[in-house]
Design an enzyme around this catalytic site. Structure first.
Site: not given
Ligand code: GUN
Length: 284
Positions: A53, A97, A120
């Site tokens: 990311k 996350q 998100d």
């Molecule tokens: N962990 C796995 N997928 C995601 C997501 O889309 N957002 C977040 N914040 N954590 C994740």
């Protein structure tokens, strides 16, 4: 034979477009969009995700940082970091996350992120089948809609079948499809006659996490098939919820796994960050 929807190429196009936008806006508004990703603990898969990311954000010229916190972090400590980022005007996107360690209440953490910085899209999608106006949609559902649109398929009036009713993909993608004026069916593990229902669907979105769930005999000829599943097959190879070999013989368009929805999800996170930045700089 279906046309393959190349998520990697579509994502590459989006990155190029977003990089140009970032340069333009940075000049206009005197600062670059900032994405901050918090990770608590050392889960190896999560560490790779957050790193990707950060790389994607920097690739388009954004400011980005991963904040690494130890497994033993308390909820209070995490909430403090979120509060600091909430108050920081140069921060446009905050992502914690998931999953977080057991001692931390996930819902409290999600709720602590300022709604206008929630890249998100958890806040935007919080209440039933309604998107909150002015907030971004969750990344993977948004990626699905974008991929359907790239095929030139009109969503309005079509029968879209969502298989899976999860909070992260199934429910939100059904909501977005509804907002695009599709007629939406949500199927799940207790659904009877899935094949009969699927055969009437112009669009199928599979988001269950079960390999070979959607086979070719369930696909209406010409349908658009979007595969959100990430599974391992009998040989340990990465595969989706759709049996690609048989489904691609009937579908009009189909996403592969890997290389379909996957690469698009992070591209949409970056798009969400850019949209949050724009909403904030334009408010002043
Ligand atoms: N962990 C796995 N997928 C995601 C997501 O889309 N957002 C977040 N914040 N954590 C994740």
């Amino acid at each position: 034979m279906a046309q393959i929807i190349d998520g990697k190429a579509i994502a590459a196009g989006l990155y190029e477009q977003m990089a140009a936008e970032v340069e333009k806006y940075a000049e206009q508004h005197g600062r670059r969009p900032g994405l901050y990703v918090i990770i608590v603990g050392e889960d190896p898969a999560s560490l790779v995700y957050v790193r990707n990311k950060e790389i994607a954000a920097k690739k388009v010229g954004m400011v980005s940082e991963v904040i690494r916190m130890p497994e033993s972090t308390t909820q209070e400590e995490l909430l403090e970091v979120i509060a600091r980022l909430n108050a920081d005007d140069t921060v446009d996107g905050i992502l914690v996350q998931l999953p977080v360690p057991r001692q931390i209440d996930k819902d409290a953490v999600i709720a602590a992120v300022a709604p206008e910085k929630d890249v998100d899209g958890f806040f935007g999608m919080k209440s039933g089948f309604t998107m909150k106006k002015g907030y971004v949609a969750p990344c993977t559902p948004r990626a699905c809609i974008h991929l359907i649109k790239t095929t030139g398929t009109e969503i309005e009036g079509k029968h879209a079948l969502v298989i899976g009713r999860g909070e992260l993909v199934g429910k939100p993608v059904a909501t977005l499809l509804l907002n695009e004026n599709a007629t939406v069916t949500i199927a799940h593990s207790r659904t009877r006659n899935l094949k009969e229902i699927a055969l009437t669907a112009d669009i199928i979105i599979a988001a269950v996490g079960k390999a070979h769930l959607v086979t070719g005999d369930m696909v209406k000829p010409g349908a658009v098939v979007i595969d959100v599943g990430i599974n391992r097959n009998e040989e340990g190879k990465l595969c989706g919820d759709v049996d690609f070999a048989t489904a691609s013989e009937r579908a009009g368009f189909i996403t592969p796994v890997p290389g379909g929805v996957g690469p698009m999800t992070i591209a949409m996170l970056i798009r969400n960050t850019l949209d949050c930045y724009l909403a904030r700089v334009n408010k002043r």
